[in-house]
Design a protein around this motif. Structure first.
Motif, mmCIF file in Angstrom:
data_model
loop_
_atom_site.group_PDB
_atom_site.id
_atom_site.type_symbol
_atom_site.label_atom_id
_atom_site.label_comp_id
_atom_site.label_asym_id
_atom_site.label_seq_id
_atom_site.Cartn_x
_atom_site.Cartn_y
_atom_site.Cartn_z
ATOM 1 N N THR A 141 0.663 -1.203 0.030
ATOM 2 C CA THR A 141 0.084 0.078 -0.013
ATOM 3 C C THR A 141 0.917 1.137 0.011
ATOM 4 O O THR A 141 0.604 2.166 -0.631
ATOM 5 C CB THR A 141 -1.026 0.202 1.253
ATOM 6 N N PHE A 142 1.839 1.327 0.728
ATOM 7 C CA PHE A 142 2.464 2.354 1.187
ATOM 8 C C PHE A 142 3.844 2.548 0.504
ATOM 9 O O PHE A 142 4.689 1.379 0.520
ATOM 10 C CB PHE A 142 2.740 2.689 2.470
ATOM 11 N N ASP A 143 4.603 3.685 0.221
ATOM 12 C CA ASP A 143 5.976 3.982 -0.067
ATOM 13 C C ASP A 143 6.645 3.804 1.197
ATOM 14 O O ASP A 143 6.027 4.256 2.281
ATOM 15 C CB ASP A 143 5.994 5.424 -0.794
ATOM 16 N N VAL A 144 7.601 3.176 1.255
ATOM 17 C CA VAL A 144 8.552 2.977 2.356
ATOM 18 C C VAL A 144 8.982 4.120 3.138
ATOM 19 O O VAL A 144 9.161 4.284 4.388
ATOM 20 C CB VAL A 144 9.842 2.165 2.060
ATOM 21 N N LYS A 145 9.098 5.186 2.513
ATOM 22 C CA LYS A 145 9.365 6.573 3.455
ATOM 23 C C LYS A 145 8.120 7.128 4.056
ATOM 24 O O LYS A 145 8.073 7.999 4.949
ATOM 25 C CB LYS A 145 10.129 7.563 2.246
ATOM 26 N N HIS A 146 7.026 6.553 3.707
ATOM 27 C CA HIS A 146 5.640 7.119 4.195
ATOM 28 C C HIS A 146 5.206 6.175 5.429
ATOM 29 O O HIS A 146 5.156 6.579 6.391
ATOM 30 C CB HIS A 146 4.655 7.222 2.976
ATOM 31 N N VAL A 147 5.207 4.874 5.229
ATOM 32 C CA VAL A 147 4.888 3.911 6.367
ATOM 33 C C VAL A 147 5.301 2.596 6.073
ATOM 34 O O VAL A 147 5.564 1.964 4.951
ATOM 35 C CB VAL A 147 3.236 3.710 6.187
ATOM 36 N N VAL A 148 5.922 2.255 6.998
ATOM 37 C CA VAL A 148 6.792 0.928 7.095
ATOM 38 C C VAL A 148 6.406 0.256 8.512
ATOM 39 O O VAL A 148 6.314 0.783 9.477
ATOM 40 C CB VAL A 148 8.379 1.127 7.104
ATOM 41 N N ALA A 149 6.451 -1.197 8.487
ATOM 42 C CA ALA A 149 6.285 -1.972 9.489
ATOM 43 C C ALA A 149 7.631 -2.883 9.762
ATOM 44 O O ALA A 149 8.273 -3.054 8.941
ATOM 45 C CB ALA A 149 5.099 -3.130 9.047
ATOM 46 N N VAL A 150 7.942 -2.791 11.199
ATOM 47 C CA VAL A 150 8.967 -3.309 11.526
ATOM 48 C C VAL A 150 8.871 -4.494 12.401
ATOM 49 O O VAL A 150 8.441 -4.240 13.661
ATOM 50 C CB VAL A 150 10.003 -2.272 12.471
ATOM 51 N N LEU A 151 9.103 -5.483 11.864
ATOM 52 C CA LEU A 151 8.811 -6.611 12.801
ATOM 53 C C LEU A 151 10.102 -7.138 13.607
ATOM 54 O O LEU A 151 11.161 -6.592 13.422
ATOM 55 C CB LEU A 151 8.642 -8.022 11.736
ATOM 56 N N GLY A 152 9.734 -7.866 14.695
ATOM 57 C CA GLY A 152 10.681 -8.244 15.831
ATOM 58 C C GLY A 152 10.349 -7.936 17.353
ATOM 59 O O GLY A 152 9.093 -7.945 17.467
ATOM 60 N N ASP A 153 11.042 -8.518 18.225
ATOM 61 C CA ASP A 153 10.927 -8.792 19.517
ATOM 62 C C ASP A 153 10.854 -7.477 20.219
ATOM 63 O O ASP A 153 11.081 -6.408 19.748
ATOM 64 C CB ASP A 153 11.597 -9.804 20.312
ATOM 65 N N ALA A 154 10.904 -7.379 21.821
ATOM 66 C CA ALA A 154 10.997 -6.318 22.557
ATOM 67 C C ALA A 154 12.176 -5.656 22.400
ATOM 68 O O ALA A 154 12.120 -4.328 22.671
ATOM 69 C CB ALA A 154 10.602 -6.959 24.091
ATOM 70 N N THR A 155 12.972 -6.207 22.115
ATOM 71 C CA THR A 155 14.512 -5.552 21.846
ATOM 72 C C THR A 155 14.396 -4.497 20.521
ATOM 73 O O THR A 155 14.970 -3.292 20.716
ATOM 74 C CB THR A 155 15.647 -6.488 21.666
ATOM 75 N N ILE A 156 13.610 -4.779 19.707
ATOM 76 C CA ILE A 156 13.364 -4.314 18.544
ATOM 77 C C ILE A 156 12.712 -2.806 18.960
ATOM 78 O O ILE A 156 12.994 -1.637 18.683
ATOM 79 C CB ILE A 156 12.780 -4.696 17.377
ATOM 80 N N ALA A 157 11.392 -3.306 19.854
ATOM 81 C CA ALA A 157 10.885 -1.988 20.307
ATOM 82 C C ALA A 157 11.502 -0.970 21.018
ATOM 83 O O ALA A 157 11.263 -0.027 21.225
ATOM 84 C CB ALA A 157 9.565 -2.718 21.080
ATOM 85 N N ALA A 158 12.411 -1.638 21.910
ATOM 86 C CA ALA A 158 13.202 -0.773 22.865
ATOM 87 C C ALA A 158 14.216 0.007 21.865
ATOM 88 O O ALA A 158 14.425 1.243 22.430
ATOM 89 C CB ALA A 158 13.885 -1.504 23.804
ATOM 90 N N ASP A 159 14.767 -0.596 20.964
ATOM 91 C CA ASP A 159 15.652 0.370 20.082
ATOM 92 C C ASP A 159 14.814 1.288 19.473
ATOM 93 O O ASP A 159 15.237 2.505 19.370
ATOM 94 C CB ASP A 159 16.400 -0.540 18.903
ATOM 95 N N LEU A 160 13.590 1.057 19.159
ATOM 96 C CA LEU A 160 12.707 2.148 18.222
ATOM 97 C C LEU A 160 12.377 3.373 19.269
ATOM 98 O O LEU A 160 12.637 4.350 18.837
ATOM 99 C CB LEU A 160 11.714 1.535 17.794
ATOM 100 N N LEU A 161 12.244 2.851 20.460
ATOM 101 C CA LEU A 161 11.832 3.892 21.501
ATOM 102 C C LEU A 161 13.038 4.893 21.716
ATOM 103 O O LEU A 161 12.833 6.042 22.239
ATOM 104 C CB LEU A 161 11.233 3.283 22.883
ATOM 105 N N ARG A 162 14.180 4.284 21.480
ATOM 106 C CA ARG A 162 15.399 5.279 21.863
ATOM 107 C C ARG A 162 15.762 6.261 20.886
ATOM 108 O O ARG A 162 16.253 7.311 21.067
ATOM 109 C CB ARG A 162 16.576 4.330 21.983
ATOM 110 N N LYS A 163 14.914 6.207 19.823
ATOM 111 C CA LYS A 163 14.994 7.134 18.531
ATOM 112 C C LYS A 163 14.084 8.391 18.997
ATOM 113 O O LYS A 163 13.341 8.258 19.821
ATOM 114 C CB LYS A 163 14.795 6.729 17.271
#
Length: 442
Positions: A141-163
Protein backbone atom coordinates in the motif's frame (compact mmCIF):
# COMPACT_ATOMS: atom_id res chain seq x y z
CA UNK A 1 5.73 13.34 -2.46
CA UNK A 2 4.72 15.69 0.35
CA UNK A 3 2.87 13.32 2.69
CA UNK A 4 1.90 16.04 5.16
CA UNK A 5 -0.03 18.57 3.05
CA UNK A 6 -1.54 16.75 0.06
CA UNK A 7 -5.07 15.80 1.13
CA UNK A 8 -5.78 14.07 -2.18
CA UNK A 9 -2.71 11.88 -1.70
CA UNK A 10 -3.84 10.94 1.80
CA UNK A 11 -7.29 9.93 0.56
CA UNK A 12 -5.94 7.97 -2.40
CA UNK A 13 -3.51 6.11 -0.15
CA UNK A 14 -6.24 5.23 2.34
CA UNK A 15 -8.48 4.06 -0.53
CA UNK A 16 -5.64 1.82 -1.69
CA UNK A 17 -5.33 0.47 1.85
CA UNK A 18 -9.08 -0.21 1.95
CA UNK A 19 -8.83 -2.14 -1.33
CA UNK A 20 -5.87 -4.22 -0.12
CA UNK A 21 -7.54 -5.10 3.17
CA UNK A 22 -10.63 -6.28 1.33
CA UNK A 23 -8.47 -8.36 -1.00
CA UNK A 24 -6.73 -9.98 1.98
CA UNK A 25 -9.72 -10.32 4.32
CA UNK A 26 -9.82 -14.13 4.17
CA UNK A 27 -6.03 -14.20 4.70
CA UNK A 28 -6.43 -12.01 7.77
CA UNK A 29 -9.02 -14.36 9.26
CA UNK A 30 -6.73 -17.32 8.56
CA UNK A 31 -3.73 -15.60 10.15
CA UNK A 32 -5.67 -14.78 13.32
CA UNK A 33 -6.75 -18.42 13.54
CA UNK A 34 -3.13 -19.56 13.20
CA UNK A 35 -1.99 -17.24 15.97
CA UNK A 36 -4.59 -18.13 18.60
CA UNK A 37 -7.52 -19.89 16.98
CA UNK A 38 -9.65 -16.80 16.88
CA UNK A 39 -13.09 -17.71 15.47
CA UNK A 40 -13.77 -16.35 11.98
CA UNK A 41 -16.90 -14.52 13.17
CA UNK A 42 -14.95 -12.74 15.93
CA UNK A 43 -12.16 -11.90 13.49
CA UNK A 44 -14.63 -10.23 11.14
CA UNK A 45 -16.65 -8.57 13.91
CA UNK A 46 -13.80 -7.24 16.03
CA UNK A 47 -10.92 -6.91 13.57
CA UNK A 48 -11.58 -6.49 9.84
CA UNK A 49 -15.05 -4.90 9.93
CA UNK A 50 -13.98 -2.24 12.43
CA UNK A 51 -10.93 -1.32 10.36
CA UNK A 52 -12.90 -1.24 7.10
CA UNK A 53 -15.64 0.88 8.69
CA UNK A 54 -13.09 3.30 10.13
CA UNK A 55 -11.31 3.58 6.78
CA UNK A 56 -14.54 4.37 4.91
CA UNK A 57 -15.56 6.93 7.52
CA UNK A 58 -12.12 8.59 7.47
CA UNK A 59 -11.96 8.77 3.68
CA UNK A 60 -15.44 10.31 3.57
CA UNK A 61 -14.76 13.01 6.15
CA UNK A 62 -11.02 13.67 5.75
CA UNK A 63 -11.33 16.86 3.73
CA UNK A 64 -13.66 18.50 6.26
CA UNK A 65 -11.51 17.36 9.20
CA UNK A 66 -8.36 18.78 7.59
CA UNK A 67 -9.90 22.10 6.56
CA UNK A 68 -8.82 25.11 8.70
CA UNK A 69 -11.52 25.92 11.23
CA UNK A 70 -12.54 29.54 11.64
CA UNK A 71 -13.16 30.72 15.19
CA UNK A 72 -14.64 33.94 16.51
CA UNK A 73 -12.06 36.67 16.94
CA UNK A 74 -11.40 38.52 20.19
CA UNK A 75 -12.49 42.17 20.24
CA UNK A 76 -9.02 43.00 21.55
CA UNK A 77 -7.61 41.98 18.17
CA UNK A 78 -10.19 43.74 15.99
CA UNK A 79 -10.01 43.59 13.04
CA UNK A 80 -8.70 40.05 12.54
CA UNK A 81 -9.54 36.56 11.25
CA UNK A 82 -8.68 33.62 13.51
CA UNK A 83 -8.25 30.01 12.41
CA UNK A 84 -7.13 26.64 13.75
CA UNK A 85 -4.96 24.61 11.38
CA UNK A 86 -4.60 20.83 11.79
CA UNK A 87 -0.90 20.23 11.27
CA UNK A 88 0.71 16.75 11.24
CA UNK A 89 3.24 16.06 13.98
CA UNK A 90 5.68 14.43 11.55
CA UNK A 91 7.30 11.05 12.24
CA UNK A 92 5.03 8.80 14.31
CA UNK A 93 5.79 5.51 16.07
CA UNK A 94 2.88 3.11 16.62
CA UNK A 95 3.48 0.08 18.87
CA UNK A 96 0.63 -2.43 18.56
CA UNK A 97 -0.41 -5.25 20.95
CA UNK A 98 -1.08 -8.92 20.31
CA UNK A 99 -4.67 -9.38 21.49
CA UNK A 100 -6.32 -7.65 18.51
CA UNK A 101 -3.23 -7.54 16.33
CA UNK A 102 -4.89 -6.46 13.10
CA UNK A 103 -7.38 -3.90 14.37
CA UNK A 104 -5.05 -2.29 16.89
CA UNK A 105 -2.29 -2.00 14.31
CA UNK A 106 -4.39 -0.32 11.65
CA UNK A 107 -6.77 1.96 13.57
CA UNK A 108 -4.02 4.28 14.89
CA UNK A 109 -2.12 3.96 11.61
CA UNK A 110 -5.18 5.12 9.63
CA UNK A 111 -5.62 8.14 11.91
CA UNK A 112 -1.94 9.04 11.71
CA UNK A 113 -1.87 8.82 7.89
CA UNK A 114 -5.13 10.77 7.61
CA UNK A 115 -3.56 13.55 9.68
CA UNK A 116 -0.58 13.68 7.29
CA UNK A 117 2.11 11.90 9.28
CA UNK A 118 4.65 9.28 8.27
CA UNK A 119 4.45 6.12 10.38
CA UNK A 120 6.66 3.35 11.66
CA UNK A 121 4.49 0.48 12.94
CA UNK A 122 5.83 -2.15 15.33
CA UNK A 123 3.37 -5.09 15.34
CA UNK A 124 3.50 -7.70 18.09
CA UNK A 125 5.98 -10.55 17.84
CA UNK A 126 3.50 -12.80 19.70
CA UNK A 127 1.24 -13.01 16.65
CA UNK A 128 3.71 -13.87 13.88
CA UNK A 129 1.17 -14.85 11.21
CA UNK A 130 -0.93 -11.72 11.60
CA UNK A 131 2.06 -9.41 11.98
CA UNK A 132 3.64 -10.79 8.79
CA UNK A 133 0.39 -10.17 6.92
CA UNK A 134 0.09 -6.65 8.36
CA UNK A 135 3.60 -5.98 7.09
CA UNK A 136 2.72 -7.38 3.66
CA UNK A 137 -0.39 -5.18 3.34
CA UNK A 138 1.66 -2.13 4.32
CA UNK A 139 4.33 -2.91 1.72
CA UNK A 140 1.64 -3.30 -0.96
CA UNK A 141 0.00 0.00 0.00
CA UNK A 142 2.58 2.57 1.09
CA UNK A 143 5.85 4.06 -0.05
CA UNK A 144 8.52 2.87 2.37
CA UNK A 145 9.32 6.48 3.30
CA UNK A 146 5.68 7.03 4.21
CA UNK A 147 4.67 3.95 6.24
CA UNK A 148 6.74 0.93 7.18
CA UNK A 149 6.24 -2.05 9.49
CA UNK A 150 9.19 -3.19 11.58
CA UNK A 151 8.96 -6.78 12.78
CA UNK A 152 10.85 -8.09 15.80
CA UNK A 153 10.76 -8.73 19.52
CA UNK A 154 10.85 -6.44 22.55
CA UNK A 155 14.50 -5.50 21.90
CA UNK A 156 13.47 -4.02 18.54
CA UNK A 157 10.73 -2.04 20.28
CA UNK A 158 13.26 -0.80 22.83
CA UNK A 159 15.63 0.28 20.03
CA UNK A 160 12.81 2.16 18.31
CA UNK A 161 11.90 3.95 21.55
CA UNK A 162 15.43 5.27 21.88
CA UNK A 163 15.01 7.21 18.64
CA UNK A 164 13.50 10.66 18.43
CA UNK A 165 9.88 10.74 17.30
CA UNK A 166 7.35 13.50 16.88
CA UNK A 167 4.56 11.36 18.39
CA UNK A 168 4.30 7.89 19.97
CA UNK A 169 1.14 5.81 20.14
CA UNK A 170 1.31 2.71 22.35
CA UNK A 171 -1.27 0.04 23.15
CA UNK A 172 -0.41 -2.53 25.81
CA UNK A 173 0.07 -3.09 29.50
CA UNK A 174 0.38 -0.37 32.13
CA UNK A 175 3.85 -1.63 33.10
CA UNK A 176 5.20 -1.28 29.56
CA UNK A 177 3.27 1.96 29.12
CA UNK A 178 5.36 3.49 31.90
CA UNK A 179 8.54 2.52 30.03
CA UNK A 180 7.19 4.09 26.85
CA UNK A 181 6.31 7.30 28.70
CA UNK A 182 9.78 7.41 30.24
CA UNK A 183 11.45 6.97 26.84
CA UNK A 184 9.22 9.64 25.31
CA UNK A 185 10.08 12.07 28.11
CA UNK A 186 13.74 12.03 27.04
CA UNK A 187 12.75 13.99 23.93
CA UNK A 188 9.55 15.58 25.31
CA UNK A 189 7.64 13.53 22.74
CA UNK A 190 3.84 13.59 23.12
CA UNK A 191 2.26 10.17 23.64
CA UNK A 192 -1.03 8.36 23.60
CA UNK A 193 -1.08 5.38 25.94
CA UNK A 194 -3.90 2.86 25.55
CA UNK A 195 -3.47 0.64 28.60
CA UNK A 196 -5.74 -1.53 30.76
CA UNK A 197 -6.93 -2.10 34.30
CA UNK A 198 -9.38 -3.89 36.58
CA UNK A 199 -12.65 -3.29 34.75
CA UNK A 200 -15.55 -3.68 37.20
CA UNK A 201 -18.95 -4.99 36.17
CA UNK A 202 -21.69 -4.14 38.67
CA UNK A 203 -24.95 -6.10 38.68
CA UNK A 204 -27.65 -4.39 40.69
CA UNK A 205 -30.58 -6.38 42.08
CA UNK A 206 -32.91 -4.48 39.71
CA UNK A 207 -31.06 -5.64 36.58
CA UNK A 208 -32.65 -7.84 33.92
CA UNK A 209 -30.55 -10.76 35.00
CA UNK A 210 -30.94 -13.16 32.06
CA UNK A 211 -30.05 -10.49 29.52
CA UNK A 212 -27.21 -9.23 31.73
CA UNK A 213 -25.74 -12.75 31.96
CA UNK A 214 -25.84 -13.18 28.17
CA UNK A 215 -24.16 -9.84 27.49
CA UNK A 216 -21.51 -10.36 30.15
CA UNK A 217 -20.61 -13.85 28.93
CA UNK A 218 -20.25 -12.52 25.39
CA UNK A 219 -18.11 -9.53 26.41
CA UNK A 220 -15.93 -11.47 28.85
CA UNK A 221 -15.20 -14.66 26.93
CA UNK A 222 -14.88 -13.23 23.43
CA UNK A 223 -11.27 -13.77 22.32
CA UNK A 224 -10.91 -16.03 25.38
CA UNK A 225 -11.04 -13.02 27.67
CA UNK A 226 -7.99 -11.42 26.08
CA UNK A 227 -9.65 -8.04 25.65
CA UNK A 228 -8.51 -4.88 27.41
CA UNK A 229 -12.10 -3.70 27.95
CA UNK A 230 -13.53 -7.07 28.99
CA UNK A 231 -15.21 -7.22 32.42
CA UNK A 232 -12.42 -8.15 34.82
CA UNK A 233 -14.58 -9.00 37.82
CA UNK A 234 -18.26 -9.04 38.78
CA UNK A 235 -19.80 -7.20 41.70
CA UNK A 236 -23.23 -8.81 42.15
CA UNK A 237 -25.83 -7.74 44.69
CA UNK A 238 -26.00 -10.42 47.36
CA UNK A 239 -29.77 -10.84 46.93
CA UNK A 240 -29.35 -12.05 43.35
CA UNK A 241 -25.83 -13.52 43.45
CA UNK A 242 -26.74 -17.22 43.51
CA UNK A 243 -29.40 -16.85 40.82
CA UNK A 244 -27.03 -14.87 38.65
CA UNK A 245 -24.28 -17.49 38.86
CA UNK A 246 -26.75 -20.09 37.58
CA UNK A 247 -27.68 -17.79 34.71
CA UNK A 248 -24.01 -17.23 33.84
CA UNK A 249 -23.44 -20.99 33.66
CA UNK A 250 -26.48 -21.37 31.42
CA UNK A 251 -25.22 -18.67 29.06
CA UNK A 252 -21.70 -20.14 28.91
CA UNK A 253 -23.19 -23.48 27.90
CA UNK A 254 -25.52 -21.78 25.42
CA UNK A 255 -22.57 -20.03 23.78
CA UNK A 256 -19.92 -22.77 23.83
CA UNK A 257 -21.77 -26.03 24.55
CA UNK A 258 -21.08 -28.63 27.23
CA UNK A 259 -17.45 -28.84 26.09
CA UNK A 260 -16.06 -25.42 25.11
CA UNK A 261 -12.83 -27.13 24.08
CA UNK A 262 -14.69 -28.60 21.11
CA UNK A 263 -16.37 -25.30 20.23
CA UNK A 264 -15.30 -23.58 17.02
CA UNK A 265 -16.28 -20.30 18.67
CA UNK A 266 -13.80 -20.21 21.55
CA UNK A 267 -10.27 -18.89 21.07
CA UNK A 268 -7.04 -20.00 22.74
CA UNK A 269 -4.52 -18.29 25.01
CA UNK A 270 -1.82 -16.49 23.09
CA UNK A 271 1.18 -18.48 24.40
CA UNK A 272 2.36 -20.94 27.07
CA UNK A 273 3.59 -18.24 29.46
CA UNK A 274 0.19 -16.59 29.59
CA UNK A 275 -1.48 -20.00 29.92
CA UNK A 276 0.70 -20.87 32.92
CA UNK A 277 0.04 -17.50 34.56
CA UNK A 278 -3.72 -17.95 34.24
CA UNK A 279 -3.83 -21.57 35.41
CA UNK A 280 -1.76 -20.64 38.47
CA UNK A 281 -4.32 -17.95 39.27
CA UNK A 282 -7.21 -20.43 39.15
CA UNK A 283 -5.56 -23.14 41.26
CA UNK A 284 -6.29 -21.80 44.80
CA UNK A 285 -9.93 -20.98 44.08
CA UNK A 286 -13.30 -22.56 44.51
CA UNK A 287 -14.31 -22.93 40.88
CA UNK A 288 -17.99 -22.27 40.27
CA UNK A 289 -17.84 -23.30 36.63
CA UNK A 290 -15.17 -24.43 34.17
CA UNK A 291 -11.58 -24.49 35.40
CA UNK A 292 -10.42 -27.05 32.83
CA UNK A 293 -7.17 -26.53 30.93
CA UNK A 294 -4.97 -28.27 28.36
CA UNK A 295 -1.44 -26.93 28.02
CA UNK A 296 -0.68 -28.39 24.56
CA UNK A 297 -3.63 -26.46 23.13
CA UNK A 298 -3.17 -23.41 25.37
CA UNK A 299 -6.81 -24.00 26.31
CA UNK A 300 -8.57 -22.72 29.41
CA UNK A 301 -12.32 -23.15 29.61
CA UNK A 302 -14.63 -20.24 30.46
CA UNK A 303 -14.22 -20.14 34.22
CA UNK A 304 -16.16 -18.59 37.09
CA UNK A 305 -14.50 -18.43 40.51
CA UNK A 306 -15.80 -17.39 43.91
CA UNK A 307 -13.87 -14.41 45.25
CA UNK A 308 -13.95 -12.91 48.75
CA UNK A 309 -10.52 -11.31 49.03
CA UNK A 310 -9.91 -8.11 47.06
CA UNK A 311 -6.21 -8.38 47.90
CA UNK A 312 -5.75 -11.80 46.28
CA UNK A 313 -3.33 -12.33 43.38
CA UNK A 314 -6.27 -12.67 41.01
CA UNK A 315 -7.61 -9.28 42.07
CA UNK A 316 -4.31 -7.40 42.03
CA UNK A 317 -3.72 -7.24 38.30
CA UNK A 318 -5.60 -7.35 35.03
CA UNK A 319 -6.59 -10.98 34.40
CA UNK A 320 -6.61 -10.89 30.59
CA UNK A 321 -8.04 -14.36 30.16
CA UNK A 322 -11.24 -16.43 30.47
CA UNK A 323 -11.37 -16.28 34.26
CA UNK A 324 -14.13 -14.26 35.92
CA UNK A 325 -14.16 -13.67 39.70
CA UNK A 326 -17.59 -13.17 41.27
CA UNK A 327 -17.86 -10.95 44.35
CA UNK A 328 -20.99 -10.03 46.27
CA UNK A 329 -21.96 -6.63 47.65
CA UNK A 330 -24.65 -5.55 50.09
CA UNK A 331 -24.69 -1.81 49.52
CA UNK A 332 -23.05 1.06 47.67
CA UNK A 333 -20.53 1.61 50.45
CA UNK A 334 -19.07 -1.82 49.71
CA UNK A 335 -18.91 -1.03 46.00
CA UNK A 336 -17.04 2.17 46.83
CA UNK A 337 -14.59 0.34 49.09
CA UNK A 338 -13.79 -2.26 46.44
CA UNK A 339 -13.45 0.13 43.49
CA UNK A 340 -11.33 2.56 45.48
CA UNK A 341 -8.69 -0.14 45.90
CA UNK A 342 -7.80 -0.01 42.20
CA UNK A 343 -6.75 2.67 39.76
CA UNK A 344 -9.15 4.24 37.32
CA UNK A 345 -10.19 1.44 34.94
CA UNK A 346 -10.27 1.51 31.16
CA UNK A 347 -13.91 0.40 31.27
CA UNK A 348 -16.78 0.16 33.74
CA UNK A 349 -20.09 -1.64 33.29
CA UNK A 350 -23.26 -1.39 35.31
CA UNK A 351 -26.45 -3.42 34.88
CA UNK A 352 -29.46 -1.85 36.50
CA UNK A 353 -33.04 -0.68 35.95
CA UNK A 354 -32.62 1.85 38.76
CA UNK A 355 -32.00 5.21 37.09
CA UNK A 356 -30.79 6.89 40.29
CA UNK A 357 -28.31 4.09 41.01
CA UNK A 358 -27.06 4.27 37.42
CA UNK A 359 -26.47 8.02 37.66
CA UNK A 360 -24.68 7.74 41.01
CA UNK A 361 -22.27 5.17 39.56
CA UNK A 362 -21.59 7.27 36.45
CA UNK A 363 -21.03 10.43 38.49
CA UNK A 364 -18.93 8.96 41.26
CA UNK A 365 -16.41 6.79 39.40
CA UNK A 366 -13.82 7.85 36.84
CA UNK A 367 -13.13 5.43 33.98
CA UNK A 368 -12.12 5.52 30.34
CA UNK A 369 -15.49 4.50 28.90
CA UNK A 370 -18.19 1.94 29.46
CA UNK A 371 -21.78 0.82 29.13
CA UNK A 372 -25.04 0.72 31.03
CA UNK A 373 -26.71 -2.67 30.56
CA UNK A 374 -24.11 -4.00 28.12
CA UNK A 375 -20.38 -4.67 27.82
CA UNK A 376 -17.60 -3.81 25.35
CA UNK A 377 -19.84 -2.41 22.58
CA UNK A 378 -19.03 1.25 23.28
CA UNK A 379 -15.75 0.52 21.47
CA UNK A 380 -17.59 0.03 18.18
CA UNK A 381 -19.01 3.57 17.93
CA UNK A 382 -16.45 5.74 16.15
CA UNK A 383 -18.35 8.83 17.32
CA UNK A 384 -17.33 8.02 20.90
CA UNK A 385 -13.74 8.67 22.00
CA UNK A 386 -11.82 5.61 23.12
CA UNK A 387 -9.07 5.93 25.71
CA UNK A 388 -8.13 5.54 29.33
CA UNK A 389 -7.66 7.81 32.30
CA UNK A 390 -5.03 7.69 35.03
CA UNK A 391 -3.30 4.31 35.09
CA UNK A 392 -5.51 3.02 32.28
CA UNK A 393 -3.93 5.45 29.85
CA UNK A 394 -3.96 8.92 28.35
CA UNK A 395 -5.25 10.32 25.09
CA UNK A 396 -8.03 9.07 22.84
CA UNK A 397 -8.79 8.01 19.29
CA UNK A 398 -11.44 6.53 16.91
CA UNK A 399 -12.91 8.48 14.02
CA UNK A 400 -12.25 12.20 14.19
CA UNK A 401 -10.82 11.80 17.70
CA UNK A 402 -7.98 9.81 16.10
CA UNK A 403 -7.38 12.46 13.44
CA UNK A 404 -7.21 15.11 16.18
CA UNK A 405 -4.85 12.99 18.29
CA UNK A 406 -2.29 12.88 15.47
CA UNK A 407 -2.73 16.58 14.57
CA UNK A 408 -1.14 19.57 16.21
CA UNK A 409 -3.78 22.31 16.43
CA UNK A 410 -1.97 25.40 15.20
CA UNK A 411 -3.55 28.73 16.08
CA UNK A 412 -3.21 31.50 13.48
CA UNK A 413 -4.47 35.09 13.67
CA UNK A 414 -4.45 37.22 10.53
CA UNK A 415 -4.59 40.90 11.40
CA UNK A 416 -6.02 43.47 8.99
CA UNK A 417 -3.96 46.52 8.15
CA UNK A 418 -6.74 48.99 7.46
CA UNK A 419 -7.15 49.87 11.16
CA UNK A 420 -4.64 50.03 14.01
CA UNK A 421 -5.97 50.91 17.44
CA UNK A 422 -3.32 52.75 19.44
CA UNK A 423 -4.62 51.76 22.89
CA UNK A 424 -2.24 48.82 23.30
CA UNK A 425 0.94 50.73 22.50
CA UNK A 426 3.28 52.51 24.94
CA UNK A 427 3.51 55.06 26.31
CA UNK A 428 0.50 53.98 28.36
CA UNK A 429 0.03 57.15 30.44
CA UNK A 430 -3.60 57.33 31.54
CA UNK A 431 -4.78 54.54 29.23
CA UNK A 432 -5.32 52.23 32.22
CA UNK A 433 -8.58 53.96 33.20
CA UNK A 434 -9.88 53.67 29.66
CA UNK A 435 -8.85 49.99 29.50
CA UNK A 436 -10.69 49.21 32.76
CA UNK A 437 -13.80 50.94 31.44
CA UNK A 438 -13.66 49.01 28.17
CA UNK A 439 -13.10 45.70 29.95
CA UNK A 440 -16.11 46.41 32.15
CA UNK A 441 -18.32 46.42 29.05
CA UNK A 442 -17.43 42.83 28.17
Amino acid sequence: MNFSHDIRFRKETLQKLLHNIRVHESDIVEALYKDFRKPAFESMLTETSIVISDLKHTIKHLESWARPKKVRSSWLNFPSRDCIYSEPYGKVLVIAPWNYPFQLSFLPLIAAVAAGNSVVLKPSELTPATSALVSKIIRETFDVKHVVAVLGDATIAADLLRKKWDYIFFTGSTAVGKLVAKAAAEHLTPVTLELGGKNPCIIDKSAQLELAARRIVWGKFMNAGQTCIAPDYLLVHSQVRDKFIVLLKTEIERAYGDDPRASADFARIINSDHWKRLTAMIEPYKVLHGGLSVEEERYISPTLVEEHNVESALMQGEIFGPVLPVLAFENETQIRQILSGYGKPLALYVFTENREFEQRVLREYSFGGGCVNDTVVHFSNRRLPFGGVGQSGMGMYHGKFGFDTFSHKKAVLKKANWLDIALRYAPYGKKGKLLRRILGWF
